[in-house]
Design a protein around this motif. Structure first.
Motif, PDB file in Angstrom:
ATOM      1  N   GLN A  59       0.847  -1.188   0.000  1.00  0.00           N
ATOM      2  CA  GLN A  59       0.000   0.000   0.000  1.00  0.00           C
ATOM      3  C   GLN A  59       0.885   1.240   0.000  1.00  0.00           C
ATOM      4  O   GLN A  59       1.650   1.452   0.949  1.00  0.00           O
ATOM      5  N   ALA A  60       0.771   2.004  -1.068  1.00  0.00           N
ATOM      6  CA  ALA A  60       1.500   3.260  -1.185  1.00  0.00           C
ATOM      7  C   ALA A  60       0.652   4.384  -0.591  1.00  0.00           C
ATOM      8  O   ALA A  60      -0.571   4.253  -0.487  1.00  0.00           O
ATOM      9  N   PRO A  61       1.280   5.483  -0.195  1.00  0.00           N
ATOM     10  CA  PRO A  61       0.522   6.598   0.380  1.00  0.00           C
ATOM     11  C   PRO A  61      -0.595   7.056  -0.541  1.00  0.00           C
ATOM     12  O   PRO A  61      -0.390   7.263  -1.740  1.00  0.00           O
ATOM     13  N   GLY A  62      -1.793   7.179   0.014  1.00  0.00           N
ATOM     14  CA  GLY A  62      -2.927   7.667  -0.755  1.00  0.00           C
ATOM     15  C   GLY A  62      -3.546   6.658  -1.699  1.00  0.00           C
ATOM     16  O   GLY A  62      -4.445   6.998  -2.473  1.00  0.00           O
ATOM     17  N   LYS A  63      -3.078   5.411  -1.638  1.00  0.00           N
ATOM     18  CA  LYS A  63      -3.595   4.380  -2.550  1.00  0.00           C
ATOM     19  C   LYS A  63      -4.144   3.204  -1.760  1.00  0.00           C
ATOM     20  O   LYS A  63      -3.875   3.052  -0.567  1.00  0.00           O
ATOM     21  N   GLY A  64      -4.906   2.369  -2.440  1.00  0.00           N
ATOM     22  CA  GLY A  64      -5.452   1.182  -1.810  1.00  0.00           C
ATOM     23  C   GLY A  64      -4.436   0.071  -1.727  1.00  0.00           C
ATOM     24  O   GLY A  64      -3.334   0.154  -2.274  1.00  0.00           O
ATOM     25  N   ARG A  65      -4.801  -0.980  -1.012  1.00  0.00           N
ATOM     26  CA  ARG A  65      -3.909  -2.127  -0.874  1.00  0.00           C
ATOM     27  C   ARG A  65      -3.894  -2.905  -2.189  1.00  0.00           C
ATOM     28  O   ARG A  65      -4.945  -3.236  -2.737  1.00  0.00           O
ATOM     29  N   GLU A  66      -2.699  -3.218  -2.661  1.00  0.00           N
ATOM     30  CA  GLU A  66      -2.505  -3.807  -3.980  1.00  0.00           C
ATOM     31  C   GLU A  66      -1.879  -5.200  -3.866  1.00  0.00           C
ATOM     32  O   GLU A  66      -0.894  -5.372  -3.128  1.00  0.00           O
ATOM     33  N   PHE A  67      -2.430  -6.143  -4.603  1.00  0.00           N
ATOM     34  CA  PHE A  67      -1.847  -7.487  -4.658  1.00  0.00           C
ATOM     35  C   PHE A  67      -0.477  -7.432  -5.306  1.00  0.00           C
ATOM     36  O   PHE A  67      -0.287  -6.771  -6.335  1.00  0.00           O
ATOM     37  N   VAL A  68       0.472  -8.138  -4.711  1.00  0.00           N
ATOM     38  CA  VAL A  68       1.817  -8.232  -5.276  1.00  0.00           C
ATOM     39  C   VAL A  68       2.093  -9.652  -5.765  1.00  0.00           C
ATOM     40  O   VAL A  68       2.441  -9.856  -6.924  1.00  0.00           O
ATOM     41  N   THR A  69       1.934 -10.622  -4.883  1.00  0.00           N
ATOM     42  CA  THR A  69       2.252 -12.008  -5.220  1.00  0.00           C
ATOM     43  C   THR A  69       1.640 -12.936  -4.194  1.00  0.00           C
ATOM     44  O   THR A  69       1.300 -12.519  -3.077  1.00  0.00           O
ATOM     45  N   ALA A  70       1.479 -14.204  -4.575  1.00  0.00           N
ATOM     46  CA  ALA A  70       0.967 -15.205  -3.654  1.00  0.00           C
ATOM     47  C   ALA A  70       1.607 -16.547  -3.974  1.00  0.00           C
ATOM     48  O   ALA A  70       2.076 -16.777  -5.100  1.00  0.00           O
TER      49      ALA A  70
END
Length: 122
Positions: A39-50
């Motif tokens: 999660q970057a400032p001002g942004k939503g939580r983003e999938f990276v990897t699983a």
């Protein structure tokens, strides 16, 4: 209780590398798929990897394919995220999470760590 504890974040120059770790306790680690989100400032939580429970099918966001590698060591209840060729846009708080099945969707994860900051300078 379940705990996920991330470590390994920090400040790195663009093009550099970092390895994040997430140590799990209080759950049967091999029974859970593990994911990394950011999660970057001002942004939503983003999938990276699983990564799946075992032996480890993996999935990646297009933005990190070829640069990030997820792995797990069930013997020590730990999941790793190796990051190379880091870019300023990778700057975010990185979270590990556990789910009964691997997913791109944050809401499908049952347990979350507290996050570790990764900052990539240009």
């Amino acid at each position: 209780q379940v705990q996920l504890v991330e470590s390994g974040g920090g400040l790195v120059q663009a093009g550099g590398s970092l390895r994040l770790s997430c140590a799990a306790s209080g759950l049967t680690f091999s029974s859970y798929a593990m994911g990394w989100f950011r999660q970057a400032p001002g942004k939503g939580r983003e999938f990276v990897t699983a990564i799946s429970k075992s032996p480890g099918r993996t999935w990646y966001a297009d933005s990190v394919k070829g640069r990030f590698t997820i792995s797990r060591a069930n013997a020590v209840n730990t999941v790793y995220l190796q990051m190379i060729s880091l870019k300023p846009e990778d700057t975010a708080v990185y979270y590990c999470a556990a789910s009964e099945r691997a997913s791109y969707v944050a809401d499908e994860y049952d347990y979350w760590g507290q996050g570790t900051q990764v900052t990539v300078s240009s």
